[in-house]
Motif scaffolding. Structure first.
Motif, PDB file in Angstrom:
ATOM      1  N   THR A 141       0.805  -1.213   0.055  1.00  0.00           N
ATOM      2  CA  THR A 141       0.023  -0.033  -0.183  1.00  0.00           C
ATOM      3  C   THR A 141       0.801   1.271  -0.105  1.00  0.00           C
ATOM      4  N   LEU A 142       0.864   2.083  -1.030  1.00  0.00           N
ATOM      5  CA  LEU A 142       1.815   3.099  -1.291  1.00  0.00           C
ATOM      6  C   LEU A 142       1.076   4.562  -1.107  1.00  0.00           C
ATOM      7  N   VAL A 143       1.297   5.246  -0.376  1.00  0.00           N
ATOM      8  CA  VAL A 143       0.788   6.581  -0.242  1.00  0.00           C
ATOM      9  C   VAL A 143       1.956   7.679  -0.146  1.00  0.00           C
ATOM     10  N   ARG A 144       1.463   8.581  -1.430  1.00  0.00           N
ATOM     11  CA  ARG A 144       2.637   9.610  -1.526  1.00  0.00           C
ATOM     12  C   ARG A 144       2.271  10.823  -0.516  1.00  0.00           C
ATOM     13  N   ILE A 145       2.736  11.433   0.079  1.00  0.00           N
ATOM     14  CA  ILE A 145       2.546  12.854   0.647  1.00  0.00           C
ATOM     15  C   ILE A 145       3.335  13.831   0.193  1.00  0.00           C
ATOM     16  N   GLY A 146       2.664  14.950  -0.688  1.00  0.00           N
ATOM     17  CA  GLY A 146       3.575  15.769  -1.188  1.00  0.00           C
ATOM     18  C   GLY A 146       3.309  17.307  -1.161  1.00  0.00           C
ATOM     19  N   THR A 147       3.751  18.085  -1.953  1.00  0.00           N
ATOM     20  CA  THR A 147       3.308  19.524  -2.035  1.00  0.00           C
ATOM     21  C   THR A 147       3.120  19.687  -3.643  1.00  0.00           C
ATOM     22  N   CYS A 148       2.252  20.650  -3.919  1.00  0.00           N
ATOM     23  CA  CYS A 148       1.551  20.811  -5.246  1.00  0.00           C
ATOM     24  C   CYS A 148       1.493  22.101  -5.565  1.00  0.00           C
ATOM     25  N   GLY A 149       1.144  22.266  -6.735  1.00  0.00           N
ATOM     26  CA  GLY A 149       0.333  23.932  -6.988  1.00  0.00           C
ATOM     27  C   GLY A 149      -0.953  23.693  -7.310  1.00  0.00           C
ATOM     28  N   GLY A 150      -2.053  24.622  -6.899  1.00  0.00           N
ATOM     29  CA  GLY A 150      -3.326  24.698  -7.085  1.00  0.00           C
ATOM     30  C   GLY A 150      -3.758  25.409  -8.462  1.00  0.00           C
ATOM     31  N   LEU A 151      -4.866  24.781  -9.092  1.00  0.00           N
ATOM     32  CA  LEU A 151      -5.150  25.468 -10.312  1.00  0.00           C
ATOM     33  C   LEU A 151      -6.545  25.795 -10.200  1.00  0.00           C
TER      34      LEU A 151
ATOM     35  N   TYR B  99     -15.389  16.286 -13.968  1.00  0.00           N
ATOM     36  CA  TYR B  99     -13.888  16.177 -13.565  1.00  0.00           C
ATOM     37  C   TYR B  99     -13.285  17.241 -14.027  1.00  0.00           C
ATOM     38  N   ARG B 100     -12.692  18.079 -13.090  1.00  0.00           N
ATOM     39  CA  ARG B 100     -11.834  19.159 -13.632  1.00  0.00           C
ATOM     40  C   ARG B 100     -10.607  19.148 -12.993  1.00  0.00           C
ATOM     41  N   ILE B 101      -9.432  19.721 -13.549  1.00  0.00           N
ATOM     42  CA  ILE B 101      -8.103  19.559 -13.153  1.00  0.00           C
ATOM     43  C   ILE B 101      -7.857  20.610 -11.988  1.00  0.00           C
ATOM     44  N   THR B 102      -7.190  20.002 -10.794  1.00  0.00           N
ATOM     45  CA  THR B 102      -6.992  20.686  -9.715  1.00  0.00           C
ATOM     46  C   THR B 102      -5.708  21.090  -9.359  1.00  0.00           C
ATOM     47  N   ASN B 103      -4.680  20.252  -9.774  1.00  0.00           N
ATOM     48  CA  ASN B 103      -3.412  20.659  -9.318  1.00  0.00           C
ATOM     49  C   ASN B 103      -2.265  19.993 -10.225  1.00  0.00           C
ATOM     50  N   PHE B 104      -0.958  20.731 -10.062  1.00  0.00           N
ATOM     51  CA  PHE B 104       0.065  20.187 -10.509  1.00  0.00           C
ATOM     52  C   PHE B 104       1.206  19.695  -9.529  1.00  0.00           C
ATOM     53  N   GLU B 105       1.668  18.641  -9.922  1.00  0.00           N
ATOM     54  CA  GLU B 105       2.779  17.945  -9.065  1.00  0.00           C
ATOM     55  C   GLU B 105       3.912  17.231 -10.223  1.00  0.00           C
TER      56      GLU B 105
ATOM     57  N   THR C  66      -2.101   9.469  -4.012  1.00  0.00           N
ATOM     58  CA  THR C  66      -1.160  10.699  -3.770  1.00  0.00           C
ATOM     59  C   THR C  66      -1.904  11.984  -3.049  1.00  0.00           C
ATOM     60  N   CYS C  67      -1.655  12.260  -1.944  1.00  0.00           N
ATOM     61  CA  CYS C  67      -2.286  13.347  -1.609  1.00  0.00           C
ATOM     62  C   CYS C  67      -1.205  14.387  -1.255  1.00  0.00           C
ATOM     63  N   CYS C  68      -1.456  15.706  -1.656  1.00  0.00           N
ATOM     64  CA  CYS C  68      -0.660  16.736  -1.300  1.00  0.00           C
ATOM     65  C   CYS C  68      -0.941  18.006  -0.798  1.00  0.00           C
ATOM     66  N   MET C  69      -0.448  18.846  -0.401  1.00  0.00           N
ATOM     67  CA  MET C  69      -0.693  20.123   0.329  1.00  0.00           C
ATOM     68  C   MET C  69      -0.352  21.352  -0.753  1.00  0.00           C
ATOM     69  N   VAL C  70      -1.316  22.143  -1.031  1.00  0.00           N
ATOM     70  CA  VAL C  70      -1.166  23.201  -2.091  1.00  0.00           C
ATOM     71  C   VAL C  70      -0.088  24.020  -1.323  1.00  0.00           C
ATOM     72  N   ILE C  71       0.881  24.548  -2.131  1.00  0.00           N
ATOM     73  CA  ILE C  71       1.661  25.469  -1.432  1.00  0.00           C
ATOM     74  C   ILE C  71       1.866  26.718  -2.583  1.00  0.00           C
ATOM     75  N   ALA C  72       1.316  26.727  -3.621  1.00  0.00           N
ATOM     76  CA  ALA C  72       1.165  27.859  -4.424  1.00  0.00           C
ATOM     77  C   ALA C  72       0.077  27.742  -5.520  1.00  0.00           C
ATOM     78  N   ASN C  73      -0.672  28.690  -5.466  1.00  0.00           N
ATOM     79  CA  ASN C  73      -1.926  28.739  -6.190  1.00  0.00           C
ATOM     80  C   ASN C  73      -1.500  29.672  -7.296  1.00  0.00           C
ATOM     81  N   ARG C  74      -1.854  29.008  -8.722  1.00  0.00           N
ATOM     82  CA  ARG C  74      -1.211  29.407  -9.746  1.00  0.00           C
ATOM     83  C   ARG C  74      -2.363  30.644 -10.413  1.00  0.00           C
ATOM     84  N   LEU C  75      -3.486  30.488  -9.948  1.00  0.00           N
ATOM     85  CA  LEU C  75      -4.387  31.835 -10.329  1.00  0.00           C
ATOM     86  C   LEU C  75      -4.387  32.855  -9.550  1.00  0.00           C
TER      87      LEU C  75
END
Ligand code: R1P
Ligand code: URA
Length: 290
Positions: free
Chosen positions: A112-122, A233-239, A258-267
């Motif tokens: 069971t593999l869970v990625r915890i990352g950071t991402c950019g919100g869209l 569906y709509r696209i929510t984030n980049f990582e 994968t679950c990520c915390m948004v650290i930059a919002n591109r809009l």
């Protein structure tokens, strides 16, 4: 006939550890948390009641321990899908190849593999600080196209709608669309996380539409991505890793998301560089639910 893996194909170090991760089969737990930043490994492991082992090589730092009765391995992958190819293949080899005979094990082990990352919100509803669970990932990285069975596990209708909407540049590798494991997603992604579609890119700047001194090939890329809608569906984030992780895990028979915390919002054009404490909230949720 059992498959035999030659020394050049499955590289095992003299101490019986796998080539890049330097881990031995018995050091791997069935539950694995993957993080990009090697510094995040200690933060995850600081919640463990007991630490069993700590191993480090290159950007791959691993700690295996116990959290409230659950044996868990936490490991850093560094940045990018190329590292995910190494990490997931080596984890699968540790779990499912007998290192003495170099043959596939009789009884296969599911990880069971869970990625915890950071991402950019869209999107407007993914501001800095939002936790996003990737229900689907779109791989801009091309990795899964190298593996047989890619068309059997990907959402081809979604790919078709997306490439048409984007007027996809044929000089780029074909994007692939892959789902997180549905059961795992239901365990981890509670109401405190936005479920979304994540684009995993082979870069942080151009591939994510960030223009510094060099102009982009498609200056409208991010506007098209933000306006895309398909079956609700709509696209929510980049990582940069979720598609390779979900895709390889699916082909190998493991569960991944994968679950990520948004650290930059591109809009909104805002970013938080002081996120290392707030990501602890996401880590605590995943440790409880995995
Ligand atoms: C880029 O800054 C890195 O951050 C994100 C991206 O996927 C990429 O790896 O994840 P991590 O914070 O887990 O590294
Ligand atoms: N990680 C990414 O890949 N992109 C961002 O914008 C933030 C974190």
């Amino acid at each position: 006939m059992k498959k035999y893996f030659a020394e050049s194909e499955l590289i095992i170090n003299q101490d019986r550890s796998i080539f890049h991760l330097h881990l031995k089969p018995e050091q791997l737990a069935d539950r694995v948390i993957l993080v990009g930043d090697p510094g995040r490994v200690a933060l995850v492991a600081s919640h463990f009641d007991k630490k069993e082992c700590e191993v480090s090589n290159r950007e791959f730092t691993t700690i295996t321990g116990v959290y409230r009765g659950k044996r868990i391995t936490v490991l850093s992958t560094g940045i990018g899908c190329d590292n995910i190819d190494i990490v997931v293949n080596e984890l699968d080899a540790l779990a499912n190849i007998d290192f003495r005979t170099r043959e596939e094990c009789k009884l296969l082990r599911q990880l069971t593999l869970v990625r915890i990352g950071t991402c950019g919100g869209l999107q407007p509803d993914t501001p800095v600080g939002t936790f996003i669970a990737s229900e689907k990932s779109i791989g801009f990285d091309g990795l899964l196209n190298f593996y047989a069975g890619r068309n059997d596990v990907c959402d081809l209708a979604f790919e078709e709608a997306f490439t048409r909407h984007m007027n996809w540049n044929q000089q780029l590798c074909a994007p692939y669309v892959i789902d997180a494991d549905a059961e795992l997603l239901d365990c981890i992604a509670s109401i405190d996380m936005v479920r979304g579609v994540t684009i995993a890119c082979g870069g942080f700047f151009g591939p994510q539409g960030r223009e510094l001194r060099i102009p982009l090939a498609d200056s409208q890329q991010n506007e098209k991505i933000e306006s895309f809608e398909y079956n609700g569906y709509r696209i929510t984030n980049f990582e940069m890793e979720s598609s390779a992780l979900a895709g390889l895990a699916r082909l190998m028979g493991h569960k991944a998301m994968t679950c990520c915390m948004v650290i930059a919002n591109r809009l909104a054009k805002g970013a938080n560089t002081n996120y290392k404490n707030s990501i602890n909230g996401l880590i605590e949720r995943v440790l409880e639910r995995i």
